[in-house]
Design a protein around this motif. Sequence first.
Motif, PDB file in Angstrom:
ATOM      1  N   GLU A   1       0.831  -1.207   0.000  1.00 46.94           N
ATOM      2  CA  GLU A   1       0.000   0.000   0.000  1.00 46.94           C
ATOM      3  C   GLU A   1       0.871   1.264   0.000  1.00 46.94           C
ATOM      4  O   GLU A   1       0.593   2.230  -0.731  1.00 46.94           O
ATOM      5  CB  GLU A   1      -0.915   0.009   1.226  1.00 46.94           C
ATOM      6  N   ASN A   2       1.937   1.239   0.801  1.00 47.02           N
ATOM      7  CA  ASN A   2       2.824   2.409   0.855  1.00 47.02           C
ATOM      8  C   ASN A   2       3.511   2.645  -0.489  1.00 47.02           C
ATOM      9  O   ASN A   2       3.678   3.797  -0.921  1.00 47.02           O
ATOM     10  CB  ASN A   2       3.874   2.217   1.954  1.00 47.02           C
ATOM     11  N   LEU A   3       3.910   1.559  -1.152  1.00 46.83           N
ATOM     12  CA  LEU A   3       4.512   1.699  -2.483  1.00 46.83           C
ATOM     13  C   LEU A   3       3.501   2.259  -3.479  1.00 46.83           C
ATOM     14  O   LEU A   3       3.836   3.077  -4.346  1.00 46.83           O
ATOM     15  CB  LEU A   3       5.037   0.348  -2.972  1.00 46.83           C
ATOM     16  N   LEU A   4       2.252   1.822  -3.362  1.00 44.24           N
ATOM     17  CA  LEU A   4       1.201   2.309  -4.261  1.00 44.24           C
ATOM     18  C   LEU A   4       0.981   3.805  -4.082  1.00 44.24           C
ATOM     19  O   LEU A   4       0.872   4.563  -5.059  1.00 44.24           O
ATOM     20  CB  LEU A   4      -0.104   1.571  -3.977  1.00 44.24           C
ATOM     21  N   LYS A   5       0.889   4.228  -2.847  1.00 47.58           N
ATOM     22  CA  LYS A   5       0.601   5.640  -2.576  1.00 47.58           C
ATOM     23  C   LYS A   5       1.669   6.561  -3.159  1.00 47.58           C
ATOM     24  O   LYS A   5       1.393   7.709  -3.507  1.00 47.58           O
ATOM     25  CB  LYS A   5       0.492   5.865  -1.068  1.00 47.58           C
ATOM     26  N   LYS A   6       2.894   6.036  -3.267  1.00 44.91           N
ATOM     27  CA  LYS A   6       3.990   6.856  -3.810  1.00 44.91           C
ATOM     28  C   LYS A   6       4.110   6.745  -5.322  1.00 44.91           C
ATOM     29  O   LYS A   6       4.905   7.463  -5.923  1.00 44.91           O
ATOM     30  CB  LYS A   6       5.311   6.420  -3.160  1.00 44.91           C
ATOM     31  N   HIS A   7       3.346   5.843  -5.936  1.00 43.78           N
ATOM     32  CA  HIS A   7       3.474   5.615  -7.377  1.00 43.78           C
ATOM     33  C   HIS A   7       2.841   6.774  -8.142  1.00 43.78           C
ATOM     34  O   HIS A   7       1.657   7.112  -7.915  1.00 43.78           O
ATOM     35  CB  HIS A   7       2.784   4.303  -7.743  1.00 43.78           C
ATOM     36  N   PRO A   8       3.575   7.413  -9.066  1.00 42.57           N
ATOM     37  CA  PRO A   8       3.040   8.600  -9.763  1.00 42.57           C
ATOM     38  C   PRO A   8       1.729   8.336 -10.498  1.00 42.57           C
ATOM     39  O   PRO A   8       0.801   9.165 -10.443  1.00 42.57           O
ATOM     40  CB  PRO A   8       4.159   8.964 -10.755  1.00 42.57           C
ATOM     41  N   GLN A   9       1.623   7.183 -11.186  1.00 39.21           N
ATOM     42  CA  GLN A   9       0.398   6.907 -11.944  1.00 39.21           C
ATOM     43  C   GLN A   9      -0.779   6.627 -11.023  1.00 39.21           C
ATOM     44  O   GLN A   9      -1.920   6.964 -11.336  1.00 39.21           O
ATOM     45  CB  GLN A   9       0.623   5.714 -12.882  1.00 39.21           C
ATOM     46  N   PHE A  10      -0.513   6.011  -9.868  1.00 38.85           N
ATOM     47  CA  PHE A  10      -1.595   5.762  -8.917  1.00 38.85           C
ATOM     48  C   PHE A  10      -2.141   7.082  -8.386  1.00 38.85           C
ATOM     49  O   PHE A  10      -3.360   7.228  -8.172  1.00 38.85           O
ATOM     50  CB  PHE A  10      -1.090   4.878  -7.770  1.00 38.85           C
ATOM     51  N   GLN A  11      -1.252   8.025  -8.189  1.00 36.28           N
ATOM     52  CA  GLN A  11      -1.677   9.328  -7.661  1.00 36.28           C
ATOM     53  C   GLN A  11      -2.571  10.084  -8.639  1.00 36.28           C
ATOM     54  O   GLN A  11      -3.350  10.947  -8.233  1.00 36.28           O
ATOM     55  CB  GLN A  11      -0.449  10.168  -7.303  1.00 36.28           C
ATOM     56  N   THR A  12      -2.488   9.768  -9.927  1.00 35.04           N
ATOM     57  CA  THR A  12      -3.325  10.454 -10.920  1.00 35.04           C
ATOM     58  C   THR A  12      -4.717   9.840 -11.037  1.00 35.04           C
ATOM     59  O   THR A  12      -5.596  10.412 -11.705  1.00 35.04           O
ATOM     60  CB  THR A  12      -2.657  10.405 -12.311  1.00 35.04           C
ATOM     61  N   LEU A  13      -4.941   8.665 -10.424  1.00 38.51           N
ATOM     62  CA  LEU A  13      -6.249   8.027 -10.491  1.00 38.51           C
ATOM     63  C   LEU A  13      -7.263   8.817  -9.659  1.00 38.51           C
ATOM     64  O   LEU A  13      -6.897   9.463  -8.664  1.00 38.51           O
ATOM     65  CB  LEU A  13      -6.171   6.592  -9.969  1.00 38.51           C
ATOM     66  N   PRO A  14      -8.555   8.776 -10.040  1.00 36.98           N
ATOM     67  CA  PRO A  14      -9.590   9.445  -9.236  1.00 36.98           C
ATOM     68  C   PRO A  14      -9.584   8.935  -7.799  1.00 36.98           C
ATOM     69  O   PRO A  14      -9.232   7.785  -7.536  1.00 36.98           O
ATOM     70  CB  PRO A  14     -10.890   9.056  -9.959  1.00 36.98           C
TER      71      PRO A  14
END
Length: 846
Positions: free
Chosen positions: A617-630
């Motif tokens: 989850e922590n890796l996801l939160k830092k992922h640039p493309q994940f941050q662009t999701l709604p």
Amino acid sequence: MESSGELRELRELIYTSDNDLEITRAIRQAIQNGIKRRRIEGGKDFFVKQTHQMDQFIRLIYEYLLKKNFREYRPLLSQIPITLVALGSYGREQLSIYSDIDIMIVYEETPGYNLIHLIENFIQMVWDLGLKVGHRVHQVEELAEVGKSDITIRNALLESRFIGGSKLLWTKAENYLGRLRRWKVREYLRELYHNYLERHRKYPISMEPNIKEGCGGIRDANTLYWIIKTLYNYPNSSYLVPDFISMEEYSRYRSSLEFLFKTRVFLHLVAKRKVEEVRLEYQREIAEKMGYKDTPRLPRERKFIRDLLECLWTINIVSHKTIRKLIKGYLRGGCPLEKVKEGRIAPGFTLIDGVLSAKFAPLLPPEKRFEIVEKTPFLRGDISVVENLDGVEVNPEKLLPLLEKSPSYPKLLLLYKSGKIEKLIPPFKRIKHLAQFDGYHQYPVDIHSLYTLKELDTLLESKTGLEGRVVAQLTPRERIILKLAGILHDIGKGYKGDHSQLGSRLVKEFGSSTLKLPPDEVEILGKLVRYHTLMSYTAQKEDIYNDRVLLEFGRIVKEPKFLNLLYLLTLADIRAVGEGVLTTFKKGLIDTLYRNTLELLQNPQLLNEVERRRRKENLLKKHPQFQTLPKWVQRAILTSPSNQLFLQNPVEEIVRLGEWLVEIGKKEPKYDYKIETQGVLRIQILKNEKFNFSIGWFIDRLHRLNLKHLSIYRLGSYKYFKLEFEESEGEYYIFDIQQAIEEAFRGFKPLEHRVIFPPDSIGLECDYSLNYGALRVELPDRKGIVSTILQEFDRFQIWVEDLKIMTTRGIASDLFIFSKIDGEGRSSCPKLPKLISYLIKPPIRK
């Protein structure tokens, strides 16, 4: 015909009676009596008796037709320009019980004789009498030209044998056949040798060998005969002794061929038809008829197959060496002289394009010949090198140097072919020619072990991918120990009990007392053999994301170095089973288990599934493309109750799933699916919870495919399905799959293949892990196991999140991982007894 009195009576009837029906019945009865009286004993002697008996029947039929056609004006046999000739196995005097009776009728057009009418009557009568006859009809002057048209016909004509009719015409036919024998000899021998090698590739030695066309089969002996008939017109192969084959080799060759003849007789008898593959279903009865007995170590069929494989191998090696000696002069010319000169590495030895060859007459002393084999890197050893290993002394001290330099497989294969591998590796004698009937392996134990070494040679050359990274970490000494484990990993087979445990003890004893390995290397070698099936079993049958599974596997592995060795040995072992056995799907499971175990060994604190999820989850939160999701998509993923989503998938895959959620959120209806056919068939379905999807019915609809894995994740108000199959489907079937998906969205449907489970086939573990329970089933494989269980889970609103499927020896062992919290937010475990009772005895539903 065994009764000479019956023969005389029949011949007298032919010449005294004019009643065609009476004569025909008498001949048919004589044939049936001959079949009933025959003594089934096997071997060449039986074939010869069968052949001579058939000769008598054929001559009687011919005599009857001559009497019928010519009456009292019948000429002498030699004056009627027809000769009857046996071809094929009948010509070679190898007529088995259900063999075809191949006859050639040769005639010479002569005024005053109605020969065509006579020949047609003969053919019709042999068929009417129930004889299975294949026939050819030729004028004598056509023989040479007919033989030039096809190599199969030419081979048959070389085997031709006089049965009856005009001996004068047969003499003339032999003259034409002599011309054929001398026609384009070089081209003929080259094609013959090419076909010989092709047959070996098509029918390798296996545990259900083809004893006619296969490697070391009767056709190998036929090929040798065709060659000596062409070159020297010898009547049989015994004339090759001692110029081309030693008396000792010829004796082994003949006794092995006799064993094959005997096997073929009993194979036809047991199968009740003409078959050439010694299939598993026939082996025990054949062994019994051949006098084999069961022993505590091996049942009779295993002993029979062991002897059969040894005979096939003997025929293969002896015939191949002899054939090459006979035609070596006719095979020259394919390689430029300059290249041959450049390839000379020692007197009598050449290395050209990775192939090591030698003169059949050795020019060097034995120790020098072995030194060349030991120190020269080559990809393949010619059969001529096997001849050069005769007289070479081999002992276990030479084993480690052979394994030190890659590739090692071609060197050990040469020693295997020369019969010296058991001197190099004494324990190898235990598994030589040993069959393994487990529904999985395709080759005998010794061949499989050699192929494992071959696959290790290939893996150790890897430069890219996970294999390349693992190989790069190995020391030279670890490579040797790995190869040693590869060639010895099944050394414990052939005895009762766990072959891995017995094999481990044997290799440790061999490694310490014979090879004088250091204690640490002996332990690694023994441990590799002890656990050589563990990684494959765990990856395919267990939940490789579960903390307890990983902990148990990690407890055995203990350190990354051993994990590296076990990973490579596992891949090589599966690849050596047979072509295509290590599928993309299986390889993916083993790779994932390797990565998860390596992470555990390096970071023990990440064992707990909650901790591993939190890290992902922590890796996801830092992922640039994940941050662009709604935000609603991010929330749906991060709050998903499906821990398996985070344990099974890399960050990039979870991000792609989020992007798909965005796409579906913008359209109606709010569901979508993807079908991939590259490598394996993979079906992904993403749907809003307001749409029902009958997953059990869908899998039942695709029962023709081999489902291996299913994942189901919940993402907010959406559910995601990923189905992976072991094989792929062609583009032609995609439309059928699409139709099945659309149909499954139309609600709950009854199954076509519903299974009723025996009570002892189901195991339940509600405390499988912190968040999941597990249901295991083990029973004979059949259609509908998975679909039946999934439909009941759906009915009880218990969410299956992961499914692993494994079938071994016809037994299905499936693992269903389900959430402890059901669709209503309550514990799912109290529902399980009732669910299981429905699987054991389904209620009657309207």
